[in-house]
Design a protein around this motif. Structure first.
Motif, PDB file in Angstrom:
ATOM      1  N   ASP A  19     -14.205   8.311   2.620  1.00 57.55           N
ATOM      2  CA  ASP A  19     -14.448   9.045   1.382  1.00 57.55           C
ATOM      3  C   ASP A  19     -15.818   9.734   1.427  1.00 57.55           C
ATOM      4  O   ASP A  19     -16.710   9.306   2.154  1.00 57.55           O
ATOM      5  N   GLU A  20     -15.970  10.779   0.612  1.00 58.83           N
ATOM      6  CA  GLU A  20     -17.239  11.518   0.589  1.00 58.83           C
ATOM      7  C   GLU A  20     -18.421  10.662   0.162  1.00 58.83           C
ATOM      8  O   GLU A  20     -19.568  10.960   0.516  1.00 58.83           O
ATOM      9  N   ARG A  21     -18.162   9.595  -0.596  1.00 61.64           N
ATOM     10  CA  ARG A  21     -19.251   8.682  -0.986  1.00 61.64           C
ATOM     11  C   ARG A  21     -19.915   8.069   0.230  1.00 61.64           C
ATOM     12  O   ARG A  21     -21.016   7.548   0.158  1.00 61.64           O
TER      13      ARG A  21
ATOM     14  N   ASP B 276      -9.568   9.735  -1.577  1.00 60.99           N
ATOM     15  CA  ASP B 276      -8.478   9.845  -2.560  1.00 60.99           C
ATOM     16  C   ASP B 276      -7.893   8.486  -2.953  1.00 60.99           C
ATOM     17  O   ASP B 276      -6.724   8.398  -3.335  1.00 60.99           O
ATOM     18  N   ASP B 277      -8.699   7.440  -2.810  1.00 58.67           N
ATOM     19  CA  ASP B 277      -8.226   6.119  -3.240  1.00 58.67           C
ATOM     20  C   ASP B 277      -8.131   6.119  -4.770  1.00 58.67           C
ATOM     21  O   ASP B 277      -8.721   6.963  -5.444  1.00 58.67           O
ATOM     22  N   THR B 278      -7.369   5.170  -5.317  1.00 61.04           N
ATOM     23  CA  THR B 278      -7.277   5.025  -6.768  1.00 61.04           C
ATOM     24  C   THR B 278      -7.966   3.718  -7.161  1.00 61.04           C
ATOM     25  O   THR B 278      -8.322   2.918  -6.294  1.00 61.04           O
ATOM     26  N   TRP B 279      -8.175   3.478  -8.458  1.00 58.01           N
ATOM     27  CA  TRP B 279      -9.036   2.384  -8.913  1.00 58.01           C
ATOM     28  C   TRP B 279      -8.346   1.495  -9.945  1.00 58.01           C
ATOM     29  O   TRP B 279      -8.988   0.905 -10.794  1.00 58.01           O
ATOM     30  N   LYS B 280      -7.026   1.403  -9.829  1.00 61.37           N
ATOM     31  CA  LYS B 280      -6.271   0.654 -10.840  1.00 61.37           C
ATOM     32  C   LYS B 280      -6.690  -0.809 -10.901  1.00 61.37           C
ATOM     33  O   LYS B 280      -6.818  -1.382 -11.977  1.00 61.37           O
TER      34      LYS B 280
ATOM     35  N   ASP C  28      -8.260   0.382  -0.177  1.00 58.39           N
ATOM     36  CA  ASP C  28      -9.311  -0.375   0.497  1.00 58.39           C
ATOM     37  C   ASP C  28      -9.057  -1.883   0.285  1.00 58.39           C
ATOM     38  O   ASP C  28      -9.094  -2.691   1.232  1.00 58.39           O
ATOM     39  N   LEU C  29      -8.761  -2.226  -0.981  1.00 56.03           N
ATOM     40  CA  LEU C  29      -8.466  -3.615  -1.322  1.00 56.03           C
ATOM     41  C   LEU C  29      -7.230  -4.111  -0.565  1.00 56.03           C
ATOM     42  O   LEU C  29      -7.182  -5.266  -0.115  1.00 56.03           O
ATOM     43  N   ALA C  30      -6.239  -3.228  -0.395  1.00 55.50           N
ATOM     44  CA  ALA C  30      -5.023  -3.622   0.332  1.00 55.50           C
ATOM     45  C   ALA C  30      -5.373  -4.046   1.770  1.00 55.50           C
ATOM     46  O   ALA C  30      -4.840  -5.039   2.286  1.00 55.50           O
ATOM     47  N   MET C  31      -6.293  -3.307   2.396  1.00 55.88           N
ATOM     48  CA  MET C  31      -6.709  -3.670   3.761  1.00 55.88           C
ATOM     49  C   MET C  31      -7.400  -5.036   3.755  1.00 55.88           C
ATOM     50  O   MET C  31      -7.195  -5.863   4.641  1.00 55.88           O
TER      51      MET C  31
END
Ligand code: GDP
Length: 301
Positions: free
Chosen positions: A58-60, A66-70, A90-93
């Motif tokens: 990600d650019e950060r 393009d990850d989501t933050w649900k 990321d959390l899935a990994m």
């Protein structure tokens, strides 16, 4: 050219992205930043490198594009502190890695599944399988590394760095084999204190580097005499490392045979070049130039 790169998460990861285009690469990644969060094993540097190699960073500068933050939103709504932000993918990994660790896998094996899931074809090896945890002594307190970086914003003075667990760590068989058979060993432009420091601090790692037949070349993380963003300058000040090419050569004295930096350097084979890697072209050029210096070197020791 069989190449091993020792790397932290940012500068080293950019060099790794250039290197995969020009050599047969294995990465040894710092895991002293690893942390248990929300019940999962987070491995910031190995993940960051893996996302860079997958062209998914990600650019950060961390996490997946393009990850989501649900999940973070739901945790926050439930009143759970979410200062450590993990996107859903990321959390899935991290969930996958944690499941494997709980089932008895070594960290090396567990992270290999993350690498495969991201479609990355080169090994990203944790520096060891044993848990190591960087703590920063600041203002009379011993603060876990991520808390120091994110909650304290690395703003309070650094009075000490502790690598908890390092004495029980060992280079893995995968790392021993990669180092022994390498044609070139590179130390990426990463923080010498908190990224490369832990890797070299694994008991047996310095010996494995010394015994390797390949020359060792370090790329300086200092551009124009300073670290690019991040807390590198502060940690170097604490450790007495001058933020210059000479400082890097001294920090890795007895290990490196050559240095790549953006300023001239005496006393050790060196290549002076533009070391900023902010474009795909510059990352590839840096990879080629660093390997070309390595090719000219014989082991000093
Ligand atoms: P961390 O684990 O995310 O802190 O990352 P590293 O330790 O790998 O990298 C931090 C260092 O990378 C900083 O000291 C930066 O100066 C250095 N760095 C970042 N980008 C570049 C770059 O394009 N060129 C060079 N030479 N160094 C860089």
């Amino acid at each position: 050219v069989k190449t091993v790169l020792l790397s932290g998460g940012t500068g080293g990861a950019k060099l790794a992205r250039g290197l995969i285009e020009v050599c047969d690469l294995t990465i040894v990644a710092n895991t002293a930043d690893d942390v248990e969060m929300y019940g999962v094993h987070v491995s910031p540097d190995p993940d960051l490198i893996t996302y860079w190699l997958a062209d998914a960073i990600d650019e950060r500068g961390y996490g997946i594009r393009d990850d989501t933050w649900k999940v973070m939103d739901a945790l926050e709504a439930a009143g759970v502190p979410t200062w450590f932000r993990l996107g859903d993918r990321d959390l899935a990994m991290c969930l996958m890695r944690t499941g494997l660790l709980r089932a008895g896998a070594r960290l090396t094996e567990a992270h290999a599944e993350v690498v495969e899931a991201m479609d990355v074809r080169v090994p990203v090896l944790p520096m060891c399988d044993e848990p190591v945890a960087t703590h920063v002594r600041s203002g009379g307190r011993l603060v876990p590394f991520q808390e120091y970086m994110i909650v304290e914003r690395a703003e309070t003075p650094i009075d000490g760095v502790e690598l908890r667990g390092i004495e029980s760590a060992r280079p893995t068989p995968e790392i021993r084999d990669a180092l022994a058979t390498a044609d070139a060993i590179l130390i990426g432009p990463s923080n010498p204190v908190i990224s490369i420091g832990p890797i070299l601090g694994v008991p047996g790692m310095r010996d494995a580097l010394r015994d390797a037949r390949a020359p060792v070349v370090a790329v300086s993380p200092f551009v124009g005499g300073h670290g690019i963003k991040g807390p590198t300058d502060g940690f170097c000040a604490y450790a007495g490392i001058e933020t210059s090419a000479a400082g890097i050569a001294r920090a890795y004295d007895g290990i490196v045979d050559g240095v790549v930096a953006d300023e001239p350097l005496d006393g050790i084979p060196a290549l002076q070049t533009d070391t900023l890697m902010d474009t795909p072209e510059s990352r590839r050029r840096m990879a080629e130039e660093t390997l070309s210096l390595a090719r000219t070197l014989q082991r000093l020791s």
